[in-house]
Motif scaffolding. Structure first.
Motif, PDB file in Angstrom:
ATOM      1  N   GLU A   4      15.467   5.867  -0.320  1.00 46.35           N
ATOM      2  CA  GLU A   4      15.987   4.503  -0.357  1.00 46.35           C
ATOM      3  C   GLU A   4      16.338   3.983   1.039  1.00 46.35           C
ATOM      4  O   GLU A   4      16.097   2.817   1.347  1.00 46.35           O
ATOM      5  CB  GLU A   4      17.208   4.444  -1.273  1.00 46.35           C
ATOM      6  N   ARG A   5      16.889   4.842   1.885  1.00 47.14           N
ATOM      7  CA  ARG A   5      17.242   4.396   3.241  1.00 47.14           C
ATOM      8  C   ARG A   5      16.002   3.999   4.039  1.00 47.14           C
ATOM      9  O   ARG A   5      15.996   2.996   4.743  1.00 47.14           O
ATOM     10  CB  ARG A   5      18.023   5.479   3.978  1.00 47.14           C
ATOM     11  N   GLU A   6      14.957   4.792   3.920  1.00 50.60           N
ATOM     12  CA  GLU A   6      13.699   4.491   4.617  1.00 50.60           C
ATOM     13  C   GLU A   6      13.132   3.151   4.146  1.00 50.60           C
ATOM     14  O   GLU A   6      12.689   2.329   4.952  1.00 50.60           O
ATOM     15  CB  GLU A   6      12.707   5.620   4.338  1.00 50.60           C
ATOM     16  N   TRP A   7      13.159   2.913   2.849  1.00 51.70           N
ATOM     17  CA  TRP A   7      12.628   1.675   2.305  1.00 51.70           C
ATOM     18  C   TRP A   7      13.519   0.484   2.645  1.00 51.70           C
ATOM     19  O   TRP A   7      13.027  -0.628   2.802  1.00 51.70           O
ATOM     20  CB  TRP A   7      12.410   1.806   0.800  1.00 51.70           C
ATOM     21  N   ARG A   8      14.820   0.720   2.772  1.00 50.40           N
ATOM     22  CA  ARG A   8      15.727  -0.364   3.166  1.00 50.40           C
ATOM     23  C   ARG A   8      15.357  -0.872   4.566  1.00 50.40           C
ATOM     24  O   ARG A   8      15.331  -2.079   4.808  1.00 50.40           O
ATOM     25  CB  ARG A   8      17.173   0.124   3.131  1.00 50.40           C
ATOM     26  N   SER A  46       0.960  -5.540  -5.513  1.00 50.03           N
ATOM     27  CA  SER A  46      -0.247  -6.165  -4.967  1.00 50.03           C
ATOM     28  C   SER A  46       0.024  -6.849  -3.630  1.00 50.03           C
ATOM     29  O   SER A  46      -0.905  -7.333  -2.988  1.00 50.03           O
ATOM     30  CB  SER A  46      -0.820  -7.184  -5.961  1.00 50.03           C
ATOM     31  N   GLY A  47       1.280  -6.902  -3.215  1.00 52.17           N
ATOM     32  CA  GLY A  47       1.614  -7.511  -1.937  1.00 52.17           C
ATOM     33  C   GLY A  47       1.631  -9.026  -1.972  1.00 52.17           C
ATOM     34  O   GLY A  47       1.473  -9.674  -0.944  1.00 52.17           O
ATOM     35  N   ARG A  48       1.844  -9.604  -3.152  1.00 49.49           N
ATOM     36  CA  ARG A  48       1.896 -11.063  -3.253  1.00 49.49           C
ATOM     37  C   ARG A  48       3.267 -11.633  -2.913  1.00 49.49           C
ATOM     38  O   ARG A  48       3.371 -12.813  -2.611  1.00 49.49           O
ATOM     39  CB  ARG A  48       1.477 -11.520  -4.653  1.00 49.49           C
ATOM     40  N   ARG A  49       4.320 -10.798  -2.995  1.00 48.88           N
ATOM     41  CA  ARG A  49       5.641 -11.306  -2.640  1.00 48.88           C
ATOM     42  C   ARG A  49       6.562 -10.176  -2.230  1.00 48.88           C
ATOM     43  O   ARG A  49       6.393  -9.030  -2.643  1.00 48.88           O
ATOM     44  CB  ARG A  49       6.263 -12.118  -3.768  1.00 48.88           C
ATOM     45  N   LEU A  50       7.549 -10.537  -1.435  1.00 49.93           N
ATOM     46  CA  LEU A  50       8.589  -9.600  -1.028  1.00 49.93           C
ATOM     47  C   LEU A  50       9.702  -9.670  -2.062  1.00 49.93           C
ATOM     48  O   LEU A  50      10.262 -10.739  -2.292  1.00 49.93           O
ATOM     49  CB  LEU A  50       9.131  -9.962   0.360  1.00 49.93           C
ATOM     50  N   PRO A  51      10.017  -8.553  -2.701  1.00 51.84           N
ATOM     51  CA  PRO A  51      11.071  -8.593  -3.725  1.00 51.84           C
ATOM     52  C   PRO A  51      12.457  -8.661  -3.096  1.00 51.84           C
ATOM     53  O   PRO A  51      12.627  -8.390  -1.908  1.00 51.84           O
ATOM     54  CB  PRO A  51      10.885  -7.258  -4.453  1.00 51.84           C
ATOM     55  N   ARG A  52      13.439  -9.020  -3.909  1.00 49.44           N
ATOM     56  CA  ARG A  52      14.833  -8.892  -3.470  1.00 49.44           C
ATOM     57  C   ARG A  52      15.104  -7.407  -3.266  1.00 49.44           C
ATOM     58  O   ARG A  52      14.430  -6.550  -3.853  1.00 49.44           O
ATOM     59  CB  ARG A  52      15.783  -9.421  -4.547  1.00 49.44           C
ATOM     60  N   TRP A  53      16.109  -7.104  -2.438  1.00 50.28           N
ATOM     61  CA  TRP A  53      16.413  -5.708  -2.163  1.00 50.28           C
ATOM     62  C   TRP A  53      16.775  -4.954  -3.437  1.00 50.28           C
ATOM     63  O   TRP A  53      16.352  -3.819  -3.636  1.00 50.28           O
ATOM     64  CB  TRP A  53      17.507  -5.545  -1.101  1.00 50.28           C
ATOM     65  N   ASP A  54      17.568  -5.546  -4.317  1.00 53.37           N
ATOM     66  CA  ASP A  54      17.987  -4.804  -5.511  1.00 53.37           C
ATOM     67  C   ASP A  54      16.784  -4.412  -6.372  1.00 53.37           C
ATOM     68  O   ASP A  54      16.753  -3.320  -6.948  1.00 53.37           O
ATOM     69  CB  ASP A  54      19.046  -5.553  -6.313  1.00 53.37           C
ATOM     70  N   SER A  55      15.769  -5.261  -6.425  1.00 56.95           N
ATOM     71  CA  SER A  55      14.557  -4.920  -7.183  1.00 56.95           C
ATOM     72  C   SER A  55      13.779  -3.805  -6.506  1.00 56.95           C
ATOM     73  O   SER A  55      13.344  -2.847  -7.166  1.00 56.95           O
ATOM     74  CB  SER A  55      13.661  -6.150  -7.336  1.00 56.95           C
ATOM     75  N   LEU A  56      13.600  -3.902  -5.189  1.00 54.16           N
ATOM     76  CA  LEU A  56      12.874  -2.855  -4.474  1.00 54.16           C
ATOM     77  C   LEU A  56      13.622  -1.531  -4.552  1.00 54.16           C
ATOM     78  O   LEU A  56      13.019  -0.478  -4.744  1.00 54.16           O
ATOM     79  CB  LEU A  56      12.635  -3.248  -3.014  1.00 54.16           C
ATOM     80  N   ALA A  82       0.838  -1.208   0.000  1.00 56.76           N
ATOM     81  CA  ALA A  82       0.000   0.000   0.000  1.00 56.76           C
ATOM     82  C   ALA A  82       0.871   1.255   0.000  1.00 56.76           C
ATOM     83  O   ALA A  82       0.574   2.226  -0.715  1.00 56.76           O
ATOM     84  CB  ALA A  82      -0.930  -0.003   1.209  1.00 56.76           C
ATOM     85  N   GLU A  83       1.946   1.234   0.760  1.00 55.50           N
ATOM     86  CA  GLU A  83       2.856   2.381   0.795  1.00 55.50           C
ATOM     87  C   GLU A  83       3.559   2.560  -0.549  1.00 55.50           C
ATOM     88  O   GLU A  83       3.788   3.689  -1.000  1.00 55.50           O
ATOM     89  CB  GLU A  83       3.869   2.214   1.922  1.00 55.50           C
ATOM     90  N   LEU A  84       3.903   1.453  -1.206  1.00 60.79           N
ATOM     91  CA  LEU A  84       4.501   1.547  -2.541  1.00 60.79           C
ATOM     92  C   LEU A  84       3.510   2.116  -3.548  1.00 60.79           C
ATOM     93  O   LEU A  84       3.888   2.913  -4.414  1.00 60.79           O
ATOM     94  CB  LEU A  84       4.968   0.168  -3.014  1.00 60.79           C
ATOM     95  N   ARG A  85       2.245   1.711  -3.435  1.00 57.16           N
ATOM     96  CA  ARG A  85       1.228   2.268  -4.340  1.00 57.16           C
ATOM     97  C   ARG A  85       1.073   3.768  -4.111  1.00 57.16           C
ATOM     98  O   ARG A  85       0.929   4.533  -5.082  1.00 57.16           O
ATOM     99  CB  ARG A  85      -0.109   1.540  -4.151  1.00 57.16           C
ATOM    100  N   ASP A  86       1.144   4.203  -2.854  1.00 61.53           N
ATOM    101  CA  ASP A  86       1.089   5.639  -2.562  1.00 61.53           C
ATOM    102  C   ASP A  86       2.285   6.352  -3.181  1.00 61.53           C
ATOM    103  O   ASP A  86       2.136   7.434  -3.768  1.00 61.53           O
ATOM    104  CB  ASP A  86       1.069   5.889  -1.051  1.00 61.53           C
ATOM    105  N   LEU A  87       3.466   5.774  -3.047  1.00 65.24           N
ATOM    106  CA  LEU A  87       4.674   6.358  -3.633  1.00 65.24           C
ATOM    107  C   LEU A  87       4.519   6.460  -5.149  1.00 65.24           C
ATOM    108  O   LEU A  87       4.869   7.480  -5.749  1.00 65.24           O
ATOM    109  CB  LEU A  87       5.898   5.503  -3.272  1.00 65.24           C
TER     110      LEU A  87
END
Length: 122
Positions: A99-103, A78-88, A37-42
């Motif tokens: 990026e630091r906040e999302w890390r 959609s929140g179906r999976r947690l991506p690898r860090w490099d993808s996120l 949901a936070e990613l969709r807001d971003l």
């Protein structure tokens, strides 16, 4: 960071001591949905690019650590999976996020996911 992880475990329902059962398995799913949901807001704040546009922008930027397909983007948003860090990281940087906040968010989810799986067997 250790204090944040302890706080996260406490909020996730982790118990301490010999009777510890670990966190509630639903906590990872809930946290994953919150991150989506936070990613969709971003994404909305970044002008609501389509998944195709976002995937293309990521692919065309040589400074990003990964490329991300439209199907992977769909699963992440959609929140179906947690991506690898490099993808996120690539997604967040393309959407002009912190990026630091999302890390920190990603590390918390990794911790919950690992706790849900339980200890690794040798």
């Amino acid at each position: 960071m250790a204090a944040e992880l302890r706080d996260l475990r406490a909020r996730a329902g982790a118990q301490t001591g010999p009777a510890s059962r670990g966190p509630d398995p639903r906590m990872f799913e809930k946290a994953l949905q919150e991150m989506a949901a936070e990613l969709r807001d971003l994404r909305m704040r970044a002008g609501a690019p389509s998944l195709r546009q976002l995937s293309t922008q990521i692919r065309d930027n040589d400074t990003l650590p990964a490329t991300v397909s439209m199907s992977a983007l769909s699963e992440v948003f959609s929140g179906r999976r947690l991506p690898r860090w490099d993808s996120l990281s690539a997604i967040v940087r393309t959407l002009n996020g912190d990026e630091r906040e999302w890390r920190v968010r990603w590390m918390r989810l990794e911790e919950l996911q690992a706790a849900q799986r339980g200890p690794r067997k040798l």
